[in-house]
Design a protein around this motif. Structure first.
Motif, PDB file in Angstrom:
ATOM      1  N   PHE A  64      -3.002 -10.433  54.334  1.00  0.00           N
ATOM      2  CA  PHE A  64      -2.704 -11.543  53.412  1.00  0.00           C
ATOM      3  C   PHE A  64      -3.957 -12.049  52.702  1.00  0.00           C
ATOM      4  CE2 PHE A  64       1.141 -13.268  56.112  1.00  0.00           C
ATOM      5  CZ  PHE A  64       1.735 -12.028  56.041  1.00  0.00           C
ATOM      6  N   ASP A 101       3.535 -16.510  59.566  1.00  0.00           N
ATOM      7  CA  ASP A 101       3.723 -15.158  59.032  1.00  0.00           C
ATOM      8  C   ASP A 101       2.373 -14.457  59.074  1.00  0.00           C
ATOM      9  OD1 ASP A 101       4.593 -12.916  57.632  1.00  0.00           O
ATOM     10  OD2 ASP A 101       5.584 -14.083  56.058  1.00  0.00           O
ATOM     11  N   ASP A 112       3.862  -6.354  59.464  1.00  0.00           N
ATOM     12  CA  ASP A 112       4.195  -7.665  58.889  1.00  0.00           C
ATOM     13  C   ASP A 112       5.282  -8.292  59.757  1.00  0.00           C
ATOM     14  OD1 ASP A 112       4.621  -9.825  57.153  1.00  0.00           O
ATOM     15  OD2 ASP A 112       5.603  -8.612  55.588  1.00  0.00           O
ATOM     16  N   ALA A 113       5.032  -9.490  60.288  1.00  0.00           N
ATOM     17  CA  ALA A 113       6.031 -10.150  61.123  1.00  0.00           C
ATOM     18  C   ALA A 113       5.836 -11.658  61.057  1.00  0.00           C
ATOM     19  CB  ALA A 113       5.940  -9.675  62.575  1.00  0.00           C
ATOM     20  N   GLU A 210      13.417 -10.048  57.169  1.00  0.00           N
ATOM     21  CA  GLU A 210      12.873 -11.400  57.348  1.00  0.00           C
ATOM     22  C   GLU A 210      13.776 -12.514  56.822  1.00  0.00           C
ATOM     23  OE1 GLU A 210       9.332 -12.294  55.047  1.00  0.00           O
ATOM     24  OE2 GLU A 210       9.340 -10.316  54.178  1.00  0.00           O
ATOM     25  N   GLU A 241      10.578 -12.577  61.311  1.00  0.00           N
ATOM     26  CA  GLU A 241      10.415 -11.262  60.674  1.00  0.00           C
ATOM     27  C   GLU A 241       9.895 -10.229  61.659  1.00  0.00           C
ATOM     28  OE1 GLU A 241       7.289 -11.180  57.707  1.00  0.00           O
ATOM     29  OE2 GLU A 241       8.115  -9.384  56.764  1.00  0.00           O
TER      30      GLU A 241
HETATM   31 MG    MG Z   1       5.639 -11.539  56.566  1.00  0.00          MG
END
Ligand code: MG
Ligand code: MG
Length: 257
Positions: A64, A101, A112-113, A210, A241
């Motif tokens: 990110f 996130d 990605d979670a 998500e 997610e």
């Molecule tokens: Mg995410």
């Protein structure tokens, strides 16, 4: 997120899925550490610092940080914030609902979670249930991520799980996505839909599923910081997610610790 026209779905080999599992494990481990760190009095900026240490400490790179100029390692979205909240001086209070996130890259592969956590022990049943319904809908979507099903089957499974628990809002302006050598890839994965509609799922696809669920209206808006997405009616929201591989033996969650 922006999807390029005529983009194809990236199909991964089993070996590539194992590489994605390594990136996903960094994300899962970081979120597990953050879940324990969510206590009344902590700031969202302190959580970001913890995530930074976890991700770099594991030899990974945060996805990110710097993404379209995003200034932090994680997104921290508190209460009526839905997604993309920027960590900073905000102090988490007892009973707050914070969605975290996280994304990380290892050897060019992304994980990605996101999780939702209620701080302290005075969280109201209404918000505990909101998070629980959102998490259950994520797992309903994961269960539908089977070769031969469609993207619409995932959305329909998520939607019907949420609807079975009451009158919640399902955010439509933001959706899940393919993931692999980039964080956001084709195809979009809506959290609603018609069973049997859309792209057919094939072995080797990896999707970030998500659901974003609100108490009340699903209408959202972006704050003046150009990032933070909030509910327009001020009601609280939850976000869960996982990155999920579609394999010959069924869906496999890649973002576990
Ligand atoms: Mg995410
Ligand atoms: Mg995502």
């Amino acid at each position: 997120m922006v999807f390029r026209k005529k983009e194809k779905v990236q199909i991964k080999t089993p070996e590539q899925i194992e590489l994605m599992r390594i990136a996903g494990a960094v994300v899962g481990q970081t979120l597990q550490t953050l879940e324990r760190a969510v206590v009344p009095g902590v700031t969202t900026g302190q959580l970001d610092q913890i995530a930074r240490e976890c991700i770099y400490g594991a030899g990974a790179t945060p996805s990110f940080l710097g993404y379209y100029g995003f200034p932090a390692v994680i997104c921290t979205s508190v209460n009526a914030e839905v997604v993309h909240g920027i960590p900073g001086d905000k102090v988490i209070e007892d009973g707050d609902l914070i969605s975290i996130d996280c994304g990380a890259i290892v050897d060019g592969w992304h994980g990605d979670a996101a999780i939702s956590v209620i701080a302290g022990d005075s969280g109201s049943n209404e918000f505990l249930k909101l998070s629980d319904v959102t998490r259950k809908s994520l797992f309903a979507g994961i269960d539908a991520a089977v070769a031969g099903n469609t993207i619409g089957d995932i959305g329909a499974a998520i939607e019907s799980e949420i609807r079975s628990h009451g009158n919640y809002g399902i955010v439509e302006d933001y959706v899940g996505h393919g993931i692999g050598t980039e964080m956001h890839m084709y195809p979009p994965v809506p959290n609603y839909g018609k069973s049997g509609s859309g792209l057919e799922l094939k072995v080797g696809m990896v999707l970030a599923i998500e659901p974003m669920v609100t108490i009340g209206s699903p209408v959202v808006q972006v704050l003046d910081d150009d990032w933070t997405v909030v509910t327009s009616d001020g009601n609280w929201a939850s976000h869960w997610e996982h990155s999920v591989a579609i394999t010959a033996s069924g869906p496999q969650i890649l973002t576990l610790p």
